[in-house]
Scaffold this motif. Structure first.
Motif, short mmCIF file in Angstrom:
data_model
loop_
_atom_site.label_atom_id
_atom_site.label_comp_id
_atom_site.label_asym_id
_atom_site.label_seq_id
_atom_site.Cartn_x
_atom_site.Cartn_y
_atom_site.Cartn_z
N PRO A 170 0.83 -1.21 0.00
CA PRO A 170 0.00 0.00 0.00
C PRO A 170 0.86 1.25 0.00
N LEU A 171 0.46 2.25 -0.76
CA LEU A 171 1.16 3.53 -0.79
C LEU A 171 0.37 4.55 0.02
N GLU A 172 1.01 5.11 1.05
CA GLU A 172 0.38 6.14 1.86
C GLU A 172 0.73 7.50 1.26
N LEU A 173 -0.27 8.31 0.98
CA LEU A 173 -0.06 9.61 0.37
C LEU A 173 0.33 10.62 1.44
N ALA A 174 1.54 11.19 1.29
CA ALA A 174 2.04 12.13 2.28
C ALA A 174 1.14 13.34 2.40
N ARG A 175 1.08 13.89 3.63
CA ARG A 175 0.27 15.07 3.85
C ARG A 175 0.85 16.25 3.06
N ASN A 176 0.00 16.88 2.32
CA ASN A 176 0.40 18.04 1.52
C ASN A 176 -0.12 19.32 2.15
N PRO A 177 0.35 20.47 1.71
CA PRO A 177 1.36 20.64 0.68
C PRO A 177 2.76 20.74 1.28
N GLU A 178 3.74 20.82 0.40
CA GLU A 178 5.14 21.12 0.75
C GLU A 178 5.70 20.20 1.82
N VAL A 179 5.90 18.95 1.44
CA VAL A 179 6.40 17.95 2.39
C VAL A 179 7.80 18.32 2.88
N GLY A 180 8.66 18.83 1.98
CA GLY A 180 10.01 19.20 2.39
C GLY A 180 10.04 20.36 3.37
N ALA A 181 9.31 21.42 3.07
CA ALA A 181 9.25 22.56 3.98
C ALA A 181 8.63 22.15 5.31
N ARG A 182 7.63 21.27 5.25
CA ARG A 182 7.00 20.74 6.47
C ARG A 182 8.03 20.01 7.32
N GLY A 183 8.86 19.18 6.66
CA GLY A 183 9.88 18.44 7.39
C GLY A 183 10.94 19.35 7.99
N ALA A 184 11.31 20.40 7.25
CA ALA A 184 12.30 21.35 7.78
C ALA A 184 11.77 22.04 9.03
N VAL A 185 10.49 22.39 9.02
CA VAL A 185 9.89 23.03 10.20
C VAL A 185 9.90 22.07 11.38
N GLU A 230 -2.69 11.39 3.83
CA GLU A 230 -3.98 11.87 3.34
C GLU A 230 -4.82 10.77 2.70
N GLY A 231 -4.24 9.62 2.50
CA GLY A 231 -4.97 8.52 1.87
C GLY A 231 -4.03 7.36 1.61
N VAL A 232 -4.60 6.24 1.15
CA VAL A 232 -3.83 5.03 0.88
C VAL A 232 -4.29 4.43 -0.45
N ILE A 233 -3.32 3.99 -1.27
CA ILE A 233 -3.62 3.30 -2.51
C ILE A 233 -3.19 1.85 -2.36
N GLU A 234 -4.16 0.95 -2.41
CA GLU A 234 -3.87 -0.47 -2.22
C GLU A 234 -3.46 -1.11 -3.54
N PRO A 235 -2.49 -2.05 -3.50
CA PRO A 235 -2.10 -2.76 -4.73
C PRO A 235 -3.20 -3.70 -5.20
N ASP A 236 -3.32 -3.88 -6.50
CA ASP A 236 -4.29 -4.80 -7.08
C ASP A 236 -3.66 -6.18 -7.17
N PRO A 237 -4.12 -7.15 -6.39
CA PRO A 237 -3.49 -8.48 -6.37
C PRO A 237 -3.57 -9.18 -7.73
N ARG A 238 -4.51 -8.78 -8.60
CA ARG A 238 -4.64 -9.42 -9.90
C ARG A 238 -3.42 -9.15 -10.79
N ASN A 239 -2.65 -8.11 -10.49
CA ASN A 239 -1.49 -7.76 -11.31
C ASN A 239 -0.17 -8.25 -10.74
N ARG A 240 -0.24 -8.95 -9.64
CA ARG A 240 1.00 -9.32 -8.93
C ARG A 240 1.91 -10.21 -9.79
N VAL A 241 1.35 -11.28 -10.37
CA VAL A 241 2.15 -12.21 -11.16
C VAL A 241 2.72 -11.51 -12.38
N LEU A 242 1.90 -10.70 -13.05
CA LEU A 242 2.35 -9.99 -14.25
C LEU A 242 3.52 -9.07 -13.94
N TYR A 243 3.43 -8.30 -12.84
CA TYR A 243 4.49 -7.35 -12.53
C TYR A 243 5.71 -8.01 -11.92
#
Length: 501
Positions: free
Chosen positions: A422-437, A457-470
């Motif tokens: 799963p890919l977790e979408l980083a909180r926006n905006p300006e992740v770098g400036a946020r980290g510097a603060v 801000e959200g999560v994108i789950e992998p599609d298991p149907r594409n696992r073998v292909l990828y």
């Protein structure tokens, strides 16, 4: 009670940005202005330079606009910015020449020689980092060989954020993140005399700024206050540089997140894993960034490829960015057999392997191949590269994703499917400036809720149907890479490059 606010500055390669955050991490205002790159400056082939004074004046403009839009005065200033390259300044932190960007390729032949002589191997064993043409040591050595009088006039050979910090505070310092690569001694807090000796730069050690952990802290001087339109004495922190700053802003660089990873889908493809040990074994590639905390490292594989490779293809096809989403719907997973090695950077590749002559390649073309297949092949090729980088970097935990590429949900699905996590979408905006603060606040003892500031801000789950292909596609991609690497160094390839490398 007046609202608390924190200013984060990100002096990037192509854009200078300022973001004002409130105490909960919400962005009150964000401003940014593009800055140019100077190609082939002074008639030198492969040169990519930047004007520091222009960056500084642009910085003043965007900060003033952001503060006006937010309607609140920030209580502190935190600086991050592009890493690598070579930024030369005098004792007043004024540039003595245009900065050599990390994109600069004039030192390619020098890096080739260091590779042949075993210098890259030795440096990697010292610091967990290797070098490419735009790395500080390569840039500094090129200047030492070709412009020694320029170095003689300089007081500091630092980084973008170091010069900005110096002008704003009058303090000469760098943080452990920049200092740990490539001159680091493996502790995270010092320079390696052995690396300086092997790169022929021992006599230039005086140009390296003092290292302050976890990040340098100062106060706005009168000139800095006038530039930013803020009050003299306002606390200022510098670092980490943009890549690890994004790690802090995404929540994967803090103690307790070992094994977690950050993927930045930007101009370059940034892959970084939080480790509790310094990795100096294996094929030299990427680099290890000190967090300024003992036994905490960010194993980084910042591939030179990224959205720039996709932008190149879109330009060649005469289509816009909006076509990407449509193409990923029209072309099925696997791109109907089309594959791409996306190593298009003029200075070659630096992760997960180092080769200044790395080049792109498209295979599997047929009369039935459609435009959408080419676009998907690039998107999948970059996802395969990310998987390769994370395999080399030792990821075991979650992946947080950030960068401009996150604007395409279909492309993020490709990354999730290829990476099989799963890919977790980083909180926006300006992740770098946020980290510097966040990093600056921690260094100053100011408590901010890191979890709240970095909650995805959200999560994108992998599609298991594409696992073998990828899985099969990834193995094929590695076979193509293995076959291509020897061809990059043939006499014909060198001749095609005009024997400049």
């Amino acid at each position: 009670m007046a609202e608390r606010a924190f200013l984060g500055i990100d002096a990037g390669t192509s854009v200078v940005k300022a973001a004002i955050f409130d105490a909960s991490g919400d962005a009150l205002a964000v401003e940014g202005t593009s800055i140019p790159l100077i190609h082939d400056g002074g008639g030198v082939s492969g040169a990519v330079e930047q004007d520091f004074e222009l960056i500084l004046s642009t910085l003043g403009d965007v900060v003033r606009k952001a503060v006006a839009k937010a309607g609140v005065t920030p209580e502190s200033v935190a600086i991050t910015g592009q890493g690598d390259g070579c930024w030369l300044a005098d004792e007043e932190f004024r540039a003595v020449r245009p900065a050599l960007s990390w994109l600069d390729g004039r030192a390619a032949s020098l890096v080739d020689q260091w590779k042949s002589d075993g210098v890259l191997h030795d440096v990697f064993r010292n610091s967990g980092g290797t070098m490419f043409p735009g790395a500080p040591a390569a840039c500094l050595k090129w200047l030492d060989l070709n412009e020694p009088e320029t170095l003689d006039r300089a007081t500091t050979a630092g980084y973008a954020k170091d010069l900005i910090f110096g002008r704003l505070t009058g303090i000469r310092a760098t943080d452990p993140s920049d200092a740990s690569m490539p001159f680091g001694d493996g502790t995270g807090f010092g320079y390696s005399d052995d690396t300086l000796d092997k790169t022929g730069l021992s006599h230039r050690k005086n140009l390296l700024a003092p290292i302050v952990a976890p990040v340098p802290i100062g106060e706005l001087n009168d000139a800095g206050a006038e530039l930013l339109g803020l009050t003299a004495g306002t606390p200022v922190t510098s670092g980490p540089f943009d890549f690890p700053a994004c790690g802090y802003g995404a929540g994967v660089a803090w103690p307790g997140t070992e094994g977690d990873a950050l993927l930045i889908v930007g101009t370059t493809l940034g892959c970084m894993v939080h480790q509790n040990t310094l990795v100096t074994a294996g094929e030299p590639a990427g680099f290890s960034v000190s967090t300024g905390q003992p036994d905490h490292w960010l194993r980084a594989m910042p591939a030179m490829v990224g959205t720039a490779s996709l932008d190149w293809l879109l330009k060649m096809l005469g289509v816009g960015v909006k076509e990407v989403q449509e193409a990923l719907v029209a072309s099925p997973p696997g791109a109907r057999g089309v594959n791409m090695l996306p190593y298009l950077a003029t200075s070659g590749e630096r992760a997960p392997f180092v080769d200044p002559l790395a080049a792109g390649q498209i295979t599997g073309l047929r009369l039935t191949t459609e435009r959408s297949d080419l676009i998907r092949a690039v998107c999948e090729g970059l996802a395969y590269t990310a998987r390769h980088c994370f395999d080399k970097a030792g990821r075991t935990g979650r992946i947080v994703v950030a960068g401009g590429g996150t604007g395409s949900s279909a492309w993020m699905q490709v990354f999730a499917d290829v990476l099989e996590v799963p890919l977790e979408l980083a909180r926006n905006p300006e992740v770098g400036a946020r980290g510097a603060v966040l990093a600056g606040a921690a260094a100053r003892g100011v408590e901010l809720d890191v979890k709240q500031w970095t909650d995805p801000e959200g999560v994108i789950e992998p599609d298991p149907r594409n696992r073998v292909l990828y899985d099969r596609g990834y193995r094929h991609q590695m076979e193509l890479l293995h076959s291509a690497r020897p061809l990059w160094n043939t006499r014909a390839a060198l001749a095609a490059l005009g024997e400049n490398r």
